[in-house]
Design a protein around this motif. Sequence first.
Motif, mmCIF file in Angstrom:
data_model
loop_
_atom_site.group_PDB
_atom_site.id
_atom_site.type_symbol
_atom_site.label_atom_id
_atom_site.label_comp_id
_atom_site.label_asym_id
_atom_site.label_seq_id
_atom_site.Cartn_x
_atom_site.Cartn_y
_atom_site.Cartn_z
ATOM 1 N N ASN A 48 0.808 -1.216 0.000
ATOM 2 C CA ASN A 48 0.000 0.000 0.000
ATOM 3 C C ASN A 48 0.844 1.270 0.000
ATOM 4 O O ASN A 48 0.313 2.364 0.092
ATOM 5 C CB ASN A 48 -0.920 0.025 1.216
ATOM 6 C CG ASN A 48 -2.162 -0.790 0.984
ATOM 7 O OD1 ASN A 48 -2.922 -0.508 0.074
ATOM 8 N ND2 ASN A 48 -2.355 -1.810 1.790
ATOM 9 N N GLN A 67 3.114 6.012 -6.903
ATOM 10 C CA GLN A 67 1.966 6.725 -6.334
ATOM 11 C C GLN A 67 0.702 6.617 -7.188
ATOM 12 O O GLN A 67 -0.395 6.611 -6.668
ATOM 13 C CB GLN A 67 2.326 8.206 -6.125
ATOM 14 C CG GLN A 67 3.274 8.463 -4.958
ATOM 15 C CD GLN A 67 2.629 8.192 -3.612
ATOM 16 O OE1 GLN A 67 1.509 8.596 -3.365
ATOM 17 N NE2 GLN A 67 3.323 7.489 -2.743
ATOM 18 N N ILE A 70 -1.951 3.974 -6.294
ATOM 19 C CA ILE A 70 -2.744 4.075 -5.066
ATOM 20 C C ILE A 70 -4.237 4.041 -5.361
ATOM 21 O O ILE A 70 -5.014 3.390 -4.669
ATOM 22 C CB ILE A 70 -2.364 5.373 -4.311
ATOM 23 C CG1 ILE A 70 -1.109 5.107 -3.494
ATOM 24 C CG2 ILE A 70 -3.498 5.847 -3.430
ATOM 25 C CD1 ILE A 70 -0.629 6.301 -2.739
ATOM 26 N N GLU A 71 -4.622 4.713 -6.445
ATOM 27 C CA GLU A 71 -6.045 4.806 -6.763
ATOM 28 C C GLU A 71 -6.597 3.493 -7.295
ATOM 29 O O GLU A 71 -7.800 3.340 -7.450
ATOM 30 C CB GLU A 71 -6.266 5.938 -7.768
ATOM 31 C CG GLU A 71 -6.063 7.280 -7.090
ATOM 32 C CD GLU A 71 -5.937 8.430 -8.067
ATOM 33 O OE1 GLU A 71 -6.255 8.240 -9.249
ATOM 34 O OE2 GLU A 71 -5.515 9.507 -7.621
ATOM 35 N N TYR A 75 -7.860 -0.760 0.253
ATOM 36 C CA TYR A 75 -7.222 -1.371 1.415
ATOM 37 C C TYR A 75 -8.134 -1.318 2.629
ATOM 38 O O TYR A 75 -8.596 -0.254 3.033
ATOM 39 C CB TYR A 75 -5.906 -0.639 1.688
ATOM 40 C CG TYR A 75 -5.194 -1.063 2.956
ATOM 41 C CD1 TYR A 75 -5.092 -2.399 3.313
ATOM 42 C CD2 TYR A 75 -4.602 -0.114 3.777
ATOM 43 C CE1 TYR A 75 -4.432 -2.781 4.456
ATOM 44 C CE2 TYR A 75 -3.930 -0.475 4.926
ATOM 45 C CZ TYR A 75 -3.847 -1.815 5.266
ATOM 46 O OH TYR A 75 -3.189 -2.177 6.402
ATOM 47 N N TYR A 94 -15.516 11.731 1.486
ATOM 48 C CA TYR A 94 -14.144 12.214 1.733
ATOM 49 C C TYR A 94 -13.114 11.141 1.392
ATOM 50 O O TYR A 94 -12.149 11.388 0.654
ATOM 51 C CB TYR A 94 -14.034 12.625 3.202
ATOM 52 C CG TYR A 94 -12.645 13.000 3.668
ATOM 53 C CD1 TYR A 94 -11.976 14.085 3.121
ATOM 54 C CD2 TYR A 94 -12.008 12.272 4.676
ATOM 55 C CE1 TYR A 94 -10.711 14.445 3.560
ATOM 56 C CE2 TYR A 94 -10.750 12.618 5.124
ATOM 57 C CZ TYR A 94 -10.105 13.709 4.563
ATOM 58 O OH TYR A 94 -8.855 14.053 5.007
ATOM 59 N N LEU A 95 -13.342 9.936 1.897
ATOM 60 C CA LEU A 95 -12.384 8.851 1.648
ATOM 61 C C LEU A 95 -12.305 8.513 0.159
ATOM 62 O O LEU A 95 -11.229 8.253 -0.375
ATOM 63 C CB LEU A 95 -12.769 7.610 2.460
ATOM 64 C CG LEU A 95 -12.624 7.772 3.981
ATOM 65 C CD1 LEU A 95 -13.148 6.542 4.706
ATOM 66 C CD2 LEU A 95 -11.174 8.033 4.359
ATOM 67 N N ARG A 97 -12.908 10.578 -2.295
ATOM 68 C CA ARG A 97 -12.231 11.669 -3.008
ATOM 69 C C ARG A 97 -10.726 11.595 -2.793
ATOM 70 O O ARG A 97 -9.953 11.948 -3.680
ATOM 71 C CB ARG A 97 -12.789 13.013 -2.555
ATOM 72 C CG ARG A 97 -14.205 13.239 -3.053
ATOM 73 C CD ARG A 97 -14.753 14.573 -2.622
ATOM 74 N NE ARG A 97 -14.189 15.657 -3.409
ATOM 75 C CZ ARG A 97 -14.307 16.936 -3.060
ATOM 76 N NH1 ARG A 97 -14.932 17.267 -1.956
ATOM 77 N NH2 ARG A 97 -13.786 17.886 -3.810
ATOM 78 N N LEU A 98 -10.322 11.142 -1.620
ATOM 79 C CA LEU A 98 -8.884 10.956 -1.403
ATOM 80 C C LEU A 98 -8.326 9.907 -2.354
ATOM 81 O O LEU A 98 -7.140 9.911 -2.676
ATOM 82 C CB LEU A 98 -8.603 10.536 0.042
ATOM 83 C CG LEU A 98 -8.644 11.611 1.112
ATOM 84 C CD1 LEU A 98 -8.256 11.026 2.455
ATOM 85 C CD2 LEU A 98 -7.728 12.774 0.788
ATOM 86 N N LYS A 99 -9.212 9.008 -2.796
ATOM 87 C CA LYS A 99 -8.780 7.990 -3.759
ATOM 88 C C LYS A 99 -8.962 8.471 -5.187
ATOM 89 O O LYS A 99 -8.820 7.691 -6.125
ATOM 90 C CB LYS A 99 -9.572 6.694 -3.548
ATOM 91 C CG LYS A 99 -9.141 5.911 -2.324
ATOM 92 C CD LYS A 99 -7.859 5.135 -2.572
ATOM 93 C CE LYS A 99 -7.554 4.210 -1.398
ATOM 94 N NZ LYS A 99 -6.212 3.610 -1.527
#
Lengths: 306, 453
Positions: A48, A67, A70-71, A75, A94-95, A97-99
């Motif tokens: 990860n 990097q 990651i998307e 996980y 939120y989570l 969008r972080l992805k």
Amino acid sequence: MLSIRNIVKQYAGHRALSDVSLEVEKGTIFGLLGPNGAGKTSLIRIINQITAPDSGEIYFNGEKLNQSHIERIGYLPEERGLYKKMEIGEQMIYLARLKGLSRAEATKRIKYWFEKLEIQGWWNKKIEELSKGMQQKAQFVATVLHEPDLIILDEPFSGFDPVNTEVIKDEILELNRKGSTILFSTHRMESVEELCNSIALINKSHKILDGRVKDIRNSYRNNTYLIEYTGYKLEFDGSQPFEILKEQLSDDNSHMLKVQLSEAHSSNDVLQYLIPKTHINMLQEVIPSMHEIFIEKVNQKRSGDE
Amino acid sequence: MNKVLLIIQREYLVRVKKKSFIVMTLLVPGLILVMYGIIYLIATNSDELNKERTVRVKDDSGVFQGKFEDHKNIKFQTTTEGITKAKDDLRKNEDDFLLIIPANYEKKDAVKIFSKKKPNFTIITDINDQMSDIASGNSMVKAGIDTAKLHAIKSDISIDARQITDKGEEDSSIGAAYGVGIAGAILIYLSLFIYGAQVMRGVIEEKTSRIIEVIVSSVKPFQLMLGKIIGVGAVGLTQFFLWIILSTAVTVVAGKVFIKDAITQPQKEQVSKNQPVQVHTSPQKDSASASTPSADVPQSPAMGFFNSLKTINFGYILSCFVFYFLTGYLLYSALFAAVGSAVDSETETQQFMFPITLPLLFTYILSFSFLINNPDSTLAFWLSVIPFTAPVAMMVRVPFGVPAWQLAISMFMMVVGFLFTTWVASRIYRVGILMYGKKTSYKELSKWFFYKE
């Protein structure tokens, strides 16, 4: 899909991973097994990109892990949690969008999943107001929301009741059918046999076993058979083509034998020997379960160390 | 970068939506409003104080006869009426006083004053002062000092502090600088603590709720730390900004209401008497006339203070405050974040908090005694150059005027300082947030610091 090559990770005082290499095929469900403290979580964190290995390389679909991957990874950590004071819907957005999902897309997909898992009525509730099971479901949704190619689940069933375990298991299988590769770590062996195509066993920072579940189990066959017969209890004089490991008698005249055949004999020899003597209900080869293999391998290693 | 923005946004919105934020934001202007109310009450009640009183003096000693001086609101009148008659008169004129001085006035408590209402303190003090003067003058004359010499001996000293500046002489603002310096030190000390602790609590929350692992699988730990620090800092700035806006609004409204009220009072004289109070209630006037020297009229001490407030350049001090809050906050909150990452609960933070906050506390305590009295000392200079102590030290010094080169060095050091602490903190943070259940020691922290990426 995922190629892990010669990973070494050293923490102050102890080695978490020594020279671990794995291949996770695309579209499989891959089980990462090992006792507590074996290095599973360390490896998962490295995949990860939460921590970096001291040496070794990881390739994701043939590209060196970076990097941008990651998307494409989802996980679900073993230690789970969400912001307690935040509303669940907002938090999922939120989570997501972080992805890398857009707000609109995230909202659409969360609605879909919430309906599927029957938690749609909880959108505006804060996490602390939800039951533990619901939090777990929400967390699972957060893991798969961005439709990752690789889903990494660390002990996914811990904390779920049997009903929800089935629900999540079905979801995992469905995601797998739709093309996601799934890597999950566990020490619950029954779920391994049920779900996994392939496994790797890690113990004390070393990979000690890997391969397809079927192949592994077959390779651990040791000519052991289970026999059930009805009639008088058989007496053996040593001329039989097998060695008796265990004998179990029961009142209703049906008796169980666990036997091991010597190299030169096959199951047919057993039948030939027994048929004239008694009535056979069943003859079955005993293939060791993953659980037994796990215990055996781990103990082997332990006694080897001493 | 986009992800850092997302984090900032969340950290900011979550905090701004909290009830405690809204309450705090409204509380401060509310308190200011209450303060104005109190000032207003005092101001309107001072009409009562300023009402003209007549003091009838029945002097049996003959020493004081005709020697009382009339002041703005006290008139003295000699009476020869009998005590009973005089007391009867007092019942009819309820604002008047009756002062009875017996022949043996030097005896303790021999002099009596009567009034229908409770006598107010200023009048009693005034009479007392005058009587002491007259009595001691009388004694001196008796002792053979002639009156002309006596007047020469009596000197009236009042100091008017002036400062030589480029614009010529200006009212020096020692009093105001003192007040503003202390206020600035307290404010920056508290804000650094409050917002730094918020960052720390945020980090601990993420760690104990275990969401941290989900988030660091999406963003780098440094991005998360940065986002949190900036988000909370923006909350702090928003709070200050709202306080300034709301306080100004409250002030303007309060000023309008109260001034209108005061002007409609019939006594013109009283209006001008109330001026010091009104100057205070209308800071627009304050800032407009900030650098103009005040009129050269005799001032009451309070009025002097308010006038000297005008000499303070609030824009300049406010900019300094914002700069030192921001850089000081970045410096300390990074360290607070590192502490938060190293522990499992807030109770464990003590051992790490102490050394971090020590320089801040030290300067804070020093600012009330040494710094405020010696704003130009060598120690003050060094304290304002060291980034850990500079925010508090500089807020004390700035109202007194700090040479530009010193300010430049200090500001440069602040920027270097926060970049340095952020770098150190991020190295501890990235390891700490994923460590559970281990009691952390300083040795452990230094190990984390040297971990490879």
